[in-house]
Design a protein around this motif. Structure first.
Motif, PDB file in Angstrom:
ATOM      1  N   ASP A 164       0.819  -1.218   0.000  1.00 51.14           N
ATOM      2  CA  ASP A 164       0.000   0.000   0.000  1.00 51.14           C
ATOM      3  C   ASP A 164       0.852   1.267   0.000  1.00 51.14           C
ATOM      4  OD1 ASP A 164       1.050  -0.300   2.516  1.00 51.14           O
ATOM      5  OD2 ASP A 164      -0.807   0.147   3.589  1.00 51.14           O
ATOM      6  N   ASN A 184      -2.867  -1.359  -5.308  1.00 52.14           N
ATOM      7  CA  ASN A 184      -2.975  -0.751  -3.976  1.00 52.14           C
ATOM      8  C   ASN A 184      -1.949   0.350  -3.731  1.00 52.14           C
ATOM      9  OD1 ASN A 184      -5.135  -2.459  -3.195  1.00 52.14           O
ATOM     10  ND2 ASN A 184      -3.684  -4.092  -2.699  1.00 52.14           N
ATOM     11  N   MET A 185      -1.039   0.534  -4.672  1.00 47.54           N
ATOM     12  CA  MET A 185      -0.033   1.585  -4.534  1.00 47.54           C
ATOM     13  C   MET A 185      -0.545   2.892  -5.118  1.00 47.54           C
ATOM     14  SD  MET A 185       3.708  -0.096  -5.217  1.00 47.54           S
ATOM     15  CE  MET A 185       4.353  -1.367  -4.091  1.00 47.54           C
ATOM     16  N   THR A 186      -0.061   4.001  -4.569  1.00 45.96           N
ATOM     17  CA  THR A 186      -0.357   5.326  -5.098  1.00 45.96           C
ATOM     18  C   THR A 186       0.900   5.855  -5.783  1.00 45.96           C
ATOM     19  OG1 THR A 186      -1.938   5.784  -3.316  1.00 45.96           O
ATOM     20  CG2 THR A 186      -1.051   7.673  -4.537  1.00 45.96           C
TER      21      THR A 186
END
Length: 325
Positions: A164, A184-186
């Protein structure tokens, strides 16, 4: 005696908006000479684009953009300065241990470019320090090479950090694939050159003719013999005119061009970036600080007050004025 950057404002800003649409979470990079526009001008453009974050090169550039941009400011260089109210870059474990607990930061991971960053094998240690010291961690930073790197490197690296995570990244190839692979990564893409200079047809540079001396016998600091008119134009070393850097083109064609320029120089011919009626003129001698002396052979030479087109490297040029039209 202006060296002027002319901007087709509508076309340029249409490009900026399109980049924002193509790259969600885009972080404009505003550093150095501001890609020829100046740091404050680009910070104002970023504000008009509505972005929440920008990135500067060094801590010394923060004050120049802070006057017009009230969002987040990231400092790309891990230069050791801590400035509360900015996001700085940490690239080694020792700096992490000494970091002010109130300072926001990103942790840079060493990439194949081999410039700054900690090895991926030390990320676990770094995360433990961050947790123990309750530091204001804003995510990971990766600065990739422009050239394509080993297939799978970026995927294996992203797989080694928390799923995340927030990742601030430069030169990401095919970002849509990474977003799909790591949902799920930004991702925040930091973009400079292709943002500000990515629509070259919207940018033109001109220089004013200051004098036209008709076929003098000799001219210049070194009193070189002259065959043709001596044209004095705005733009010199203080503007970045005539300055050069090592070439990155090592192809056969690139090498042949370098050899050709060397042969021309050996015979006293120094091609300038100034162009009149589609033809590049030669320098009489190396550029002066704020003007250059050129040689023109032929009919209809440029007259005092007329404008010559100039080919420049925007990241090393300081313009006398910018004309947004």
């Amino acid at each position: 005696m202006p060296l002027t950057l002319h901007v087709d404002t509508q076309r340029w800003r249409t490009h900026l908006t399109s980049m924002l649409e193509k790259h969600p979470g885009l972080v404009p990079v505003i550093k150095g000479n501001g890609y020829g526009f100046g740091l404050a001008n680009l910070a104002l453009e970023a504000k008009h684009l509505g972005v929440t974050s920008i990135a500067v090169g060094t801590s010394h550039e923060v004050s120049q953009v802070r006057t017009v941009f009230d969002g987040e400011i990231m400092v790309l260089s891990p230069d050791g300065e801590q400035i509360l109210g900015t996001i700085i870059t940490i690239s080694d474990i020792d700096s992490l241990k000494k970091l002010n607990a109130d300072q926001e930061f990103v942790l840079e991971i060493l990439t194949p470019m081999k410039r700054h960053g900690i090895s991926i094998i030390h990320v676990g240690e770094a995360l433990n320090i961050i947790s123990e010291r309750h530091l204001k961690f804003r995510g990971f930073s990766l600065h990739l090479p422009i050239a394509l790197i080993e297939k799978g490197w970026i995927r294996s690296t992203l797989s080694a950090i928390p799923a995340d995570s927030t990742v601030w990244i430069s030169h990401l190839y095919k970002p849509e694939r990474m977003r799909k692979a790591f949902p799920n990564m930004t991702f925040h893409e930091r973009i400079g050159t292709s943002l500000w200079l990515g629509e070259p047809d919207s940018l033109n540079v001109s220089a004013t003719v200051l004098e036209n001396h008709h076929e003098p016998k000799s001219a210049g600091y070194r009193q070189r013999q002259v065959s043709g008119n001596v044209i004095v134009v705005s733009g010199g070393t203080a503007h970045g005119i005539g300055l050069s850097a090592p070439t990155s083109d090592l192809s056969l064609v690139g090498r042949m061009k370098s050899i050709g320029r060397g042969i021309e120089s050996a015979f006293g011919k120094f091609r300038s970036p100034y162009r009149w009626k589609g033809k590049f003129l030669n320098f009489l001698e190396p550029p002066h600080m704020q003007c250059s002396m050129l040689i023109y052979k032929g009919n209809q030479p440029p007259q005092k007050g007329e404008e010559l087109a100039v080919r420049v490297r925007h990241t090393t040029t300081n313009f006398d004025g910018i004309n947004f039209r």
